[in-house]
Design a protein around this motif. Structure first.
Motif, PDB file in Angstrom:
ATOM      1  N   PRO A   1      21.256 -38.730 -23.360  1.00  0.00           N
ATOM      2  CA  PRO A   1      21.158 -37.915 -24.575  1.00  0.00           C
ATOM      3  C   PRO A   1      22.491 -37.532 -25.182  1.00  0.00           C
ATOM      4  O   PRO A   1      22.519 -36.915 -26.237  1.00  0.00           O
ATOM      5  CB  PRO A   1      20.438 -36.659 -24.054  1.00  0.00           C
ATOM      6  CG  PRO A   1      20.944 -36.510 -22.657  1.00  0.00           C
ATOM      7  CD  PRO A   1      21.140 -37.904 -22.138  1.00  0.00           C
TER       8      PRO A   1
ATOM      9  N   TYR B   1      18.990 -31.239 -38.386  1.00  0.00           N
ATOM     10  CA  TYR B   1      18.024 -31.910 -37.520  1.00  0.00           C
ATOM     11  C   TYR B   1      18.206 -33.429 -37.628  1.00  0.00           C
ATOM     12  O   TYR B   1      18.587 -33.945 -38.681  1.00  0.00           O
ATOM     13  CB  TYR B   1      16.603 -31.503 -37.905  1.00  0.00           C
ATOM     14  CG  TYR B   1      15.590 -31.822 -36.843  1.00  0.00           C
ATOM     15  CD1 TYR B   1      15.428 -30.985 -35.740  1.00  0.00           C
ATOM     16  CD2 TYR B   1      14.821 -32.975 -36.910  1.00  0.00           C
ATOM     17  CE1 TYR B   1      14.527 -31.297 -34.737  1.00  0.00           C
ATOM     18  CE2 TYR B   1      13.914 -33.294 -35.917  1.00  0.00           C
ATOM     19  CZ  TYR B   1      13.778 -32.447 -34.828  1.00  0.00           C
ATOM     20  OH  TYR B   1      12.890 -32.765 -33.826  1.00  0.00           O
TER      21      TYR B   1
ATOM     22  N   ASN C   1      19.619 -41.537 -27.584  1.00  0.00           N
ATOM     23  CA  ASN C   1      19.538 -40.077 -27.715  1.00  0.00           C
ATOM     24  C   ASN C   1      18.477 -39.694 -28.743  1.00  0.00           C
ATOM     25  O   ASN C   1      17.666 -38.789 -28.503  1.00  0.00           O
ATOM     26  CB  ASN C   1      20.901 -39.493 -28.081  1.00  0.00           C
ATOM     27  CG  ASN C   1      21.584 -40.204 -29.238  1.00  0.00           C
ATOM     28  OD1 ASN C   1      21.127 -41.243 -29.723  1.00  0.00           O
ATOM     29  ND2 ASN C   1      22.691 -39.659 -29.700  1.00  0.00           N
TER      30      ASN C   1
ATOM     31  N   PHE D   1      15.002 -37.430 -28.332  1.00  0.00           N
ATOM     32  CA  PHE D   1      14.674 -36.276 -29.186  1.00  0.00           C
ATOM     33  C   PHE D   1      13.341 -36.502 -29.906  1.00  0.00           C
ATOM     34  O   PHE D   1      12.534 -35.575 -30.040  1.00  0.00           O
ATOM     35  CB  PHE D   1      15.786 -36.033 -30.206  1.00  0.00           C
ATOM     36  CG  PHE D   1      17.168 -35.923 -29.605  1.00  0.00           C
ATOM     37  CD1 PHE D   1      17.360 -35.375 -28.345  1.00  0.00           C
ATOM     38  CD2 PHE D   1      18.285 -36.373 -30.298  1.00  0.00           C
ATOM     39  CE1 PHE D   1      18.635 -35.268 -27.795  1.00  0.00           C
ATOM     40  CE2 PHE D   1      19.555 -36.269 -29.761  1.00  0.00           C
ATOM     41  CZ  PHE D   1      19.734 -35.728 -28.500  1.00  0.00           C
ATOM     42  N   ARG D   2      13.109 -37.725 -30.350  1.00  0.00           N
ATOM     43  CA  ARG D   2      11.857 -38.020 -31.063  1.00  0.00           C
ATOM     44  C   ARG D   2      10.654 -37.900 -30.132  1.00  0.00           C
ATOM     45  O   ARG D   2       9.594 -37.397 -30.526  1.00  0.00           O
ATOM     46  CB  ARG D   2      11.928 -39.409 -31.682  1.00  0.00           C
ATOM     47  CG  ARG D   2      10.744 -39.778 -32.550  1.00  0.00           C
ATOM     48  CD  ARG D   2      10.946 -41.118 -33.212  1.00  0.00           C
ATOM     49  NE  ARG D   2      11.123 -42.188 -32.240  1.00  0.00           N
ATOM     50  CZ  ARG D   2      11.330 -43.459 -32.573  1.00  0.00           C
ATOM     51  NH1 ARG D   2      11.394 -43.809 -33.851  1.00  0.00           N
ATOM     52  NH2 ARG D   2      11.472 -44.387 -31.630  1.00  0.00           N
TER      53      ARG D   2
ATOM     54  N   SER E   1      10.495 -35.964 -27.534  1.00  0.00           N
ATOM     55  CA  SER E   1      10.310 -34.524 -27.298  1.00  0.00           C
ATOM     56  C   SER E   1       9.553 -33.883 -28.453  1.00  0.00           C
ATOM     57  O   SER E   1       8.661 -33.056 -28.245  1.00  0.00           O
ATOM     58  CB  SER E   1      11.676 -33.856 -27.115  1.00  0.00           C
ATOM     59  OG  SER E   1      11.573 -32.457 -27.154  1.00  0.00           O
TER      60      SER E   1
ATOM     61  N   THR F   1      25.628 -35.117 -28.860  1.00  0.00           N
ATOM     62  CA  THR F   1      25.068 -35.418 -30.177  1.00  0.00           C
ATOM     63  C   THR F   1      25.306 -34.238 -31.119  1.00  0.00           C
ATOM     64  O   THR F   1      24.624 -33.214 -31.051  1.00  0.00           O
ATOM     65  CB  THR F   1      23.566 -35.752 -30.134  1.00  0.00           C
ATOM     66  OG1 THR F   1      23.317 -36.758 -29.133  1.00  0.00           O
ATOM     67  CG2 THR F   1      23.097 -36.262 -31.483  1.00  0.00           C
TER      68      THR F   1
ATOM     69  N   ASN G   1      26.680 -28.183 -31.219  1.00  0.00           N
ATOM     70  CA  ASN G   1      25.375 -28.397 -30.584  1.00  0.00           C
ATOM     71  C   ASN G   1      25.289 -27.471 -29.382  1.00  0.00           C
ATOM     72  O   ASN G   1      26.295 -26.877 -28.981  1.00  0.00           O
ATOM     73  CB  ASN G   1      25.140 -29.869 -30.182  1.00  0.00           C
ATOM     74  CG  ASN G   1      26.158 -30.387 -29.180  1.00  0.00           C
ATOM     75  OD1 ASN G   1      26.393 -29.781 -28.146  1.00  0.00           O
ATOM     76  ND2 ASN G   1      26.768 -31.530 -29.490  1.00  0.00           N
TER      77      ASN G   1
ATOM     78  N   ASP H   1      16.236 -26.320 -32.103  1.00  0.00           N
ATOM     79  CA  ASP H   1      17.192 -27.300 -31.609  1.00  0.00           C
ATOM     80  C   ASP H   1      16.447 -28.606 -31.314  1.00  0.00           C
ATOM     81  O   ASP H   1      15.347 -28.595 -30.751  1.00  0.00           O
ATOM     82  CB  ASP H   1      17.823 -26.728 -30.328  1.00  0.00           C
ATOM     83  CG  ASP H   1      18.884 -27.619 -29.724  1.00  0.00           C
ATOM     84  OD1 ASP H   1      19.125 -28.726 -30.239  1.00  0.00           O
ATOM     85  OD2 ASP H   1      19.483 -27.209 -28.711  1.00  0.00           O
ATOM     86  N   TRP H   2      17.049 -29.748 -31.694  1.00  0.00           N
ATOM     87  CA  TRP H   2      16.398 -31.041 -31.494  1.00  0.00           C
ATOM     88  C   TRP H   2      16.262 -31.413 -30.015  1.00  0.00           C
ATOM     89  O   TRP H   2      15.516 -32.323 -29.680  1.00  0.00           O
ATOM     90  CB  TRP H   2      17.175 -32.134 -32.225  1.00  0.00           C
ATOM     91  CG  TRP H   2      18.631 -32.217 -31.816  1.00  0.00           C
ATOM     92  CD1 TRP H   2      19.149 -32.930 -30.781  1.00  0.00           C
ATOM     93  CD2 TRP H   2      19.725 -31.533 -32.426  1.00  0.00           C
ATOM     94  NE1 TRP H   2      20.509 -32.748 -30.703  1.00  0.00           N
ATOM     95  CE2 TRP H   2      20.901 -31.903 -31.709  1.00  0.00           C
ATOM     96  CE3 TRP H   2      19.846 -30.663 -33.504  1.00  0.00           C
ATOM     97  CZ2 TRP H   2      22.162 -31.416 -32.034  1.00  0.00           C
ATOM     98  CZ3 TRP H   2      21.110 -30.183 -33.838  1.00  0.00           C
ATOM     99  CH2 TRP H   2      22.251 -30.555 -33.109  1.00  0.00           C
ATOM    100  N   VAL H   3      16.957 -30.703 -29.147  1.00  0.00           N
ATOM    101  CA  VAL H   3      16.831 -30.976 -27.714  1.00  0.00           C
ATOM    102  C   VAL H   3      15.540 -30.380 -27.165  1.00  0.00           C
ATOM    103  O   VAL H   3      14.868 -30.984 -26.321  1.00  0.00           O
ATOM    104  CB  VAL H   3      18.046 -30.426 -26.942  1.00  0.00           C
ATOM    105  CG1 VAL H   3      17.867 -30.589 -25.436  1.00  0.00           C
ATOM    106  CG2 VAL H   3      19.326 -31.128 -27.399  1.00  0.00           C
TER     107      VAL H   3
ATOM    108  N   ASN I   1      12.911 -28.712 -29.281  1.00  0.00           N
ATOM    109  CA  ASN I   1      11.792 -29.016 -30.188  1.00  0.00           C
ATOM    110  C   ASN I   1      10.574 -28.114 -30.000  1.00  0.00           C
ATOM    111  O   ASN I   1       9.421 -28.547 -30.112  1.00  0.00           O
ATOM    112  CB  ASN I   1      11.367 -30.482 -30.031  1.00  0.00           C
ATOM    113  CG  ASN I   1      12.331 -31.432 -30.693  1.00  0.00           C
ATOM    114  OD1 ASN I   1      12.617 -31.311 -31.874  1.00  0.00           O
ATOM    115  ND2 ASN I   1      12.865 -32.367 -29.925  1.00  0.00           N
TER     116      ASN I   1
END
Length: 951
Positions: free
Chosen positions: A112, A546, A563, A567-568, A570, A624, A816, A880-882, A884
């Protein structure tokens, strides 16, 4: 270049005239033999190739196309959990956390923290090919030119060692001496991309965070043949005042011939009539020097008119060397940076060596021209190359376009790699500095040089002080600073410091943008005024957005967005996939808002030298960091255009100083209007107009200021606005627009007008119970079919059981949460539907705007993952995209027979500002209306899990 063991003879035979030189065999100018194409290669995994003399025998039958790289050809090892990366990994949860377990499985390895190569190899690799030397080269001098190897090379011609080179910044050039004889020969190059010397594992010149630690050669690979005497160096030192170019050169020789008596100098504008030729006399050591007049009308070089000139030095034997340059002088005078005597404000962004399509920097001018044109389209005039130096093509493109470059000596010597402690990095930086200056010193765009990024160690200040002194004494054509970020030493021509910016590392919710109510008056004049040297703010911004999952098909090279895949997945696991684009746009609008205030704060500051954004484009590594309004391909994401960005980032920018952005009708709207102007000349007789427009574009008020001249190089005051708001409809969002007539320069600022407190009476309507927890009374109300407004105190919003309290702030995420160890805030703004009836009396857009600072600063983010997937908050928080998580500030549900409206914004009547007061009124009106019709059913226990019980 390091040469061994061949000898280069540079003899000056006194009395040997040019006439004698002309009696030598006639030789043509330099010729080249293109060595691109298939090469044999072998990986030296055990590092035994030197001991076993691989150069003395043919390598394996395996071939690779050069220019090219090992990973670009799929050569190397598959990535595993145990891959030894070049780059620090601050958040190591990937290696232990259950949430990443699936991505640690062989066959499904995904990391990631940066883009992931399909193969990985760090070590020595050998490249070899046969070459045929033309028969007419039998008395020619030969050089091997490798434009962009990565990293350290050692070369052999047949079995003869030619030398080694460890530059990361310039071409590796090897002197082969006089041709060993026409015919068939073997050329062998060993390339080693191990981190030795250790210049810092996070240096963008070598790190997997951005371009990756690849092994190979890109750009030109060629053998160059010259006469036995050739021009080895040509340096141009422009003198603006008298329109003269001081031409300095040095010859080299590979035999015992005497130097010619003179060298012919020609030149002039790059695309105009040439100037008359002149002859420079040769010194005994083969050097020459000449003042070459360019003409009284010779144009100067700058961002507005990047006029280029050239000088060509020619020997009687046909050898030539050309240099392109600009007639410009840069200097520091007090707190100002002057270019050709005019103050410059650097509007910069970083280039961190991220090239996701190829994994390596381009070596052609056209590619750099595309990147630089995009940067200029966003109103910027400056680029900082963070801990690396680009190929010469980048300098040439910047010369053409008029961009100002800060080059760095390809290092980030902090943490374990300290500077000034006698480690190999010290001497490497000295060698690399000399190589960069020699190769690129004539380029007019090369206006600044920095030793590297954010140095560390006990003795780096003293070491860098000496480094700056030596560079200033050696080459006065540019400005020098010790380090990007620090230290501020008296010897610096300018400081690059992280102090003058909105948010610093570690500040979190204590930063200005999160702690202070929105305004546009703050600047950094106190900080700047305390210094006598120009200040350029270091890595301002770092505001995240995002991920744009729609960009994933662009990754057609060997660097893959694993990465993004994590994220997608998640996001899908949290049943929010359909909102990905909405999250991008909403967070992008907030990001742009943060950058606008960041840039305008700098422009408002008298005598500030400029800023360096981090960044206009995304940074794919360090966990990221999606900090760009452009992606890593320097392409837009769809929420702000270059023209919109230029409204607040340009050579000329109207500015408005407002004490506040939120007003009530019983107040006056006040603003001080000024213009920051750093154009080529004074703007004469400028009229500034202003108008207030509402959300429909209708003009509520307008006017104009008296005309005045706007000098270049600073701020010009235009006037003060003071407008009574009693007749302005409220609640409403308005926009102040300031325009400079007969120009393209215009800027705007949103503000909000609300009714006075006495007119916003918002008692709970009959039948609605307002509570702060779902107690027995509230439960009974719902069971009987009644309505409840639950206002959860922010301090009692239930935290994430695994990660703790969500740090909710107004701003976007800074850099991040992985690289900053969870620095606040942890969120990316709000998302809502302005047409939802609950917001009918609350002016809003789909995303965070500045009025949301008030509710968000007095709220807690509710985690709604445990509720039904089809429940979507009325006001959602973009996570956060981590992680979600489905987060909300306002949602509705049916509980038992009743209707429940829940908010975690503090809407206590006694402490509210105009914004929250209006939001409360809008929610109460909605709760009393037939439109209050929740479709998702919850239990009372599900709701209570959102609240921390009282002790």
């Amino acid at each position: 270049m390091h040469t061994a063991p061949s000898k280069i003879f540079r003899h000056a035979l006194s009395g040997f005239t040019l006439i004698a030189a002309l009696l030598l065999p006639t030789l043509t100018a330099a010729e080249t033999l293109d060595l691109s194409g298939p090469w044999h290669y072998a990986l030296d995994r055990e590092n035994t190739g030197l001991a076993n003399q691989w150069y003395s025998r043919p390598l394996t039958d395996a071939t690779i196309k050069l220019p090219g790289t090992l990973p670009g050809n799929g050569i190397g090892d598959p990535v595993t959990v145990d891959t030894k990366w070049t780059g620090g990994i601050f958040d190591r949860s990937y290696f232990t956390s259950p949430e990443y377990a699936a991505y640690r499985t062989p066959g499904n390895i995904k990391v990631p923290f940066w883009l992931q190569p399909e193969t990985h190899y760090v070590g020595a690799a050998w490249y070899q090919r046969d070459i045929d030397i033309p028969a007419n080269w039998n008395v020619r001098h030969l050089e091997l030119h490798l434009e962009r190897p990565h990293w350290k090379t050692t070369a052999w011609f047949d079995d003869r060692l030619i030398g080694s080179n460890d530059s990361l910044s310039v071409a590796h050039v090897y002197d082969l001496g006089l041709a060993a004889g026409p015919g068939h020969h073997r050329l062998t190059v060993r390339i080693d991309n191990t981190l030795d010397p250790d210049i810092g594992e996070n240096s963008h010149s070598v790190s997997d965070h951005t371009q990756g630690n690849w092994n190979g050669i890109v750009g030109r690979i060629e053998l160059i043949a010259t006469a036995p005497i050739w021009i080895d160096d040509l340096t141009i030192i422009p003198r603006v005042k008298d329109r003269v170019a001081l031409v300095r050169g040095k010859l080299a020789s590979s035999d015992h011939q005497a130097w010619p008596a003179t060298v012919q100098i020609t030149g002039g504008p790059k695309t105009g009539r040439p100037r008359p030729a002149m002859n420079a006399n040769m010194a005994a050591d083969g050097s020459f020097s000449l003042d070459y007049p360019l003409g009284a009308d010779a144009p100067l070089w700058d961002e507005f008119n990047p006029a280029l000139h050239h000088v060509t030095a020619t020997l009687a034997n046909g050898e030539q060397r050309e240099a392109t340059f600009g007639l410009r002088e840069i200097a520091a005078e007090g707190r100002r940076i002057l270019l050709n005597g005019r103050a410059v404000f650097l509007r910069g962004t970083l280039d961190c060596a991220a090239f996701p399509r190829t994994g390596h920097p381009p070596t052609d001018v056209a590619s750099w021209r595309t990147i630089f044109t995009t940067i200029q389209a966003h109103g910027l005039n400056h680029i900082r190359f963070h801990s690396w130096c680009p190929p010469e093509a980048a300098f040439s493109a910047a010369d053409e376009l008029g961009l100002y470059l800060q080059i760095e000596v390809a290092s980030w010597p902090n943490q374990s790699t300290t500077l000034g402690d006698g480690k190999p990095v010290d001497e490497w930086i000295n060698r690399e500095t000399a190589r960069i200056l020699r190769a690129n010193g004539n380029h007019p765009s090369f206006v600044m040089l920095c030793a590297g990024n954010e140095p560390g160690g006990k003795n780096y200040t003293a070491w860098l002080t000496d480094w700056v002194k030596r560079q200033k004494a050696t080459d006065s054509r540019r400005l020098y600073t010790a380090g990007a970020g620090w230290p501020e030493i008296p010897e610096n021509d300018y400081h690059v410091t992280p102090e003058p910016r909105i948010q610093h590392w570690g500040e979190g919710l204590n930063s200005r943008i999160n702690q202070l109510a929105p305004e546009t008056r703050t600047d950094y004049r106190d900080f700047i005024g305390a210094r006598t040297t120009p200040v350029v703010s270091h890595e301002i911004g770092q505001w995240c957005v995002y991920p744009n999952f729609a960009e994933m098909p662009k990754y057609t090279g060997y660097l893959k967005p694993r990465n993004f895949e994590i994220f997608r997945a998640s996001l899908a696991a949290h049943h929010l996939t359909d909102q990905a684009h909405d999250f991008l746009i909403a967070s992008g609008k907030l990001q742009a808002l943060c950058y606008k205030e960041e840039i305008e704060s700098a422009l408002r500051t008298p005598e500030m030298g400029g800023f360096q954004l981090l960044g206009l484009s995304d940074f794919p590594g360090q966990g990221t960091a999606l900090v760009g309004v452009l992606d890593a391909f320097w392409e837009g994401k769809g929420y702000i255009t270059p023209g919109e960005f230029r409204r607040f980032c340009n050579r000329t920018v109207p500015l408005a100083r407002l004490n506040q952005r939120v007003f009530t009708q019983d107040e006056h709207f006040t603003a001080d209007i000024e213009v920051a102007h750093f154009g080529p000349t004074t703007l004469p007789n400028i009229v500034a107009t202003w108008k207030l427009v509402d959300g429909r574009g209708l003009i509520a008020a307008e006017g104009r200021f008296a005309s005045r001249d706007v000098p270049t190089g600073g701020l010009t005051q235009f006037g003060h606005l003071d407008l009574a708001l009693h007749a302005v409809p409220a609640p409403a969002r308005y926009k102040l627009i300031v325009t400079l007539e007969n120009s393209t320069f215009e800027n705007d600022w949103d503000f909000w007008v609300y009714p006075p407190a006495t007119e916003v009476v918002a008692p709970a309507p009959a039948g609605l119970l307002v509570v702060h927890e779902l107690d027995a009374t509230a439960q009974a109300q719902l069971e009987s079919g009644g309505d409840v407004l639950l206002i959860i105190p922010p301090a009692r919003v239930a935290p994430d059981p695994a990660r703790g309290k969500i740090a909710l702030g107004f701003s976007s995420i800074f850099w991040n949460t992985a690289w900053t160890h969870g620095q606040a805030p942890h969120t990316l703004g709000i998302l809502c539907d302005p047409q939802h009836p609950a917001l009918a009396h609350f002016p809003t857009e789909t995303h965070s705007n500045l009025q949301w600072w008030y509710p968000v600063s007095h709220a807690g983010a509710m985690i709604l993952d445990g509720l039904p997937a089809d429940l979507r908050p009325i006001v959602q928080v973009v996570d956060d995209w981590v992680t979600n998580r489905k987060l909300g500030l306002i949602f509705e549900a049916r509980v038992c027979k009743g209707r429940l409206l829940v908010t975690s914004i503090d809407l206590n009547e006694s402490t509210m500002d105009p914004v929250r007061r209006q939001l409360r009124a809008s929610l109460l009106a909605y709760a009393a209306s037939p439109q209050f019709a929740p479709t998702v059913t919850l239990t009372g226990e599900q709701v209570r899990l959102l609240i921390v019980p009282k002790p």
